[in-house]
Scaffold this motif. Structure first.
Motif, PDB file in Angstrom:
ATOM      1  N   GLU A 226       0.832  -1.203   0.000  1.00  0.00           N
ATOM      2  CA  GLU A 226       0.000   0.000   0.000  1.00  0.00           C
ATOM      3  C   GLU A 226       0.865   1.251   0.000  1.00  0.00           C
ATOM      4  O   GLU A 226       2.033   1.222   0.399  1.00  0.00           O
ATOM      5  N   ALA A 227       0.254   2.349  -0.421  1.00  0.00           N
ATOM      6  CA  ALA A 227       0.874   3.671  -0.328  1.00  0.00           C
ATOM      7  C   ALA A 227      -0.065   4.574   0.448  1.00  0.00           C
ATOM      8  O   ALA A 227      -1.276   4.368   0.460  1.00  0.00           O
ATOM      9  N   MET A 228       0.514   5.568   1.103  1.00  0.00           N
ATOM     10  CA  MET A 228      -0.290   6.578   1.767  1.00  0.00           C
ATOM     11  C   MET A 228       0.241   7.936   1.338  1.00  0.00           C
ATOM     12  O   MET A 228       1.444   8.118   1.185  1.00  0.00           O
ATOM     13  N   GLU A 229      -0.697   8.872   1.152  1.00  0.00           N
ATOM     14  CA  GLU A 229      -0.379  10.205   0.662  1.00  0.00           C
ATOM     15  C   GLU A 229      -1.069  11.230   1.547  1.00  0.00           C
ATOM     16  O   GLU A 229      -2.241  11.069   1.882  1.00  0.00           O
ATOM     17  N   VAL A 230      -0.344  12.282   1.901  1.00  0.00           N
ATOM     18  CA  VAL A 230      -0.882  13.371   2.712  1.00  0.00           C
ATOM     19  C   VAL A 230      -0.539  14.692   2.032  1.00  0.00           C
ATOM     20  O   VAL A 230       0.605  14.896   1.610  1.00  0.00           O
ATOM     21  N   SER A 231      -1.514  15.585   1.931  1.00  0.00           N
ATOM     22  CA  SER A 231      -1.277  16.932   1.393  1.00  0.00           C
ATOM     23  C   SER A 231      -1.567  17.957   2.471  1.00  0.00           C
ATOM     24  O   SER A 231      -2.468  17.756   3.299  1.00  0.00           O
ATOM     25  N   PHE A 232      -0.817  19.070   2.440  1.00  0.00           N
ATOM     26  CA  PHE A 232      -0.949  20.058   3.513  1.00  0.00           C
ATOM     27  C   PHE A 232      -0.356  21.398   3.109  1.00  0.00           C
ATOM     28  O   PHE A 232       0.405  21.503   2.148  1.00  0.00           O
ATOM     29  N   ARG A 233      -0.701  22.413   3.907  1.00  0.00           N
ATOM     30  CA  ARG A 233      -0.130  23.767   3.805  1.00  0.00           C
ATOM     31  C   ARG A 233       0.205  24.225   5.221  1.00  0.00           C
ATOM     32  O   ARG A 233      -0.490  23.875   6.171  1.00  0.00           O
TER      33      ARG A 233
END
Length: 190
Positions: free
Chosen positions: A57-64
């Motif tokens: 599996e992969a996990m992705e997080v986006s943020f500012r």
């Protein structure tokens, strides 16, 4: 998408609020994750919101984030136990924005490179879990994916991962996490 309510905090933040699809999180001053190397201390109070991450599996997080406090940091955290974990993302240190990773196997190491031109961008960090490794990539906005790290990681370990933040020296770091996703792991390094 992974729902923000599907995760469990390692250490509760000072505050968090969900609005629409994003999650605003305020770090506690003095929060960090590090074990021994060079500094001689152990800090285990970074704020990581974790959900299971299996091999394949992969996990992705986006943020500012505002990136103006010394050592303010955010990104993606992978946790097996207190002595085996990784954090990858951005950290503001000595006047520069750095993209890097801390890999901990009893002791922490740190790799980092400047990405000052990423200031103000939406950052996405992606970790793919292979049978013997974590493959870390990151990008700013819709830019090209950049390989950050290939790190050894025990494929038999039960692991969880998700967004993290820490503020070792400041009391006002607020990170806006804009997405949290799970998918199939990347099949290639290049």
């Amino acid at each position: 998408m992974i729902a923000w309510t599907d995760g469990t905090w390692t250490t509760p933040p000072a505050a968090s609020s969900e609005s629409g699809s994003h999650l605003d999180v305020t770090a506690r001053e003095g929060s960090d994750a590090w074990r021994h190397t060079a500094y001689g201390f152990v800090h285990e109070n970074a704020h990581a919101l974790l959900a299971p991450l299996a091999v394949g599996e992969a996990m992705e997080v986006s943020f500012r984030a505002p990136w103006d406090g010394q050592f303010d940091q955010a990104g993606l955290y992978v946790h097996a136990d207190e002595e085996h974990w990784m954090k990858a993302g951005l950290e503001f240190a000595d006047g520069h924005l750095g993209l890097g990773a801390v890999v901990t196997e009893i002791r922490s190491d740190w790799s980092v490179g400047y990405v000052d031109d990423w200031h103000g961008s939406q950052i996405t960090v992606r970790v793919s879990r292979w049978a013997d490794a974590l493959i870390v990539r990151a990008r700013a906005d819709d830019g090209e994916w950049r390989l950050v790290r290939v790190a050894p990681f025990d494929g038999d370990a039960v692991a969880s991962a998700g967004p993290f933040l820490a503020a070792p020296t400041s009391a006002n770091l607020v990170v806006r996490f804009t997405s949290w996703e799970r998918s199939a792991a990347d099949e290639a390094l290049h």
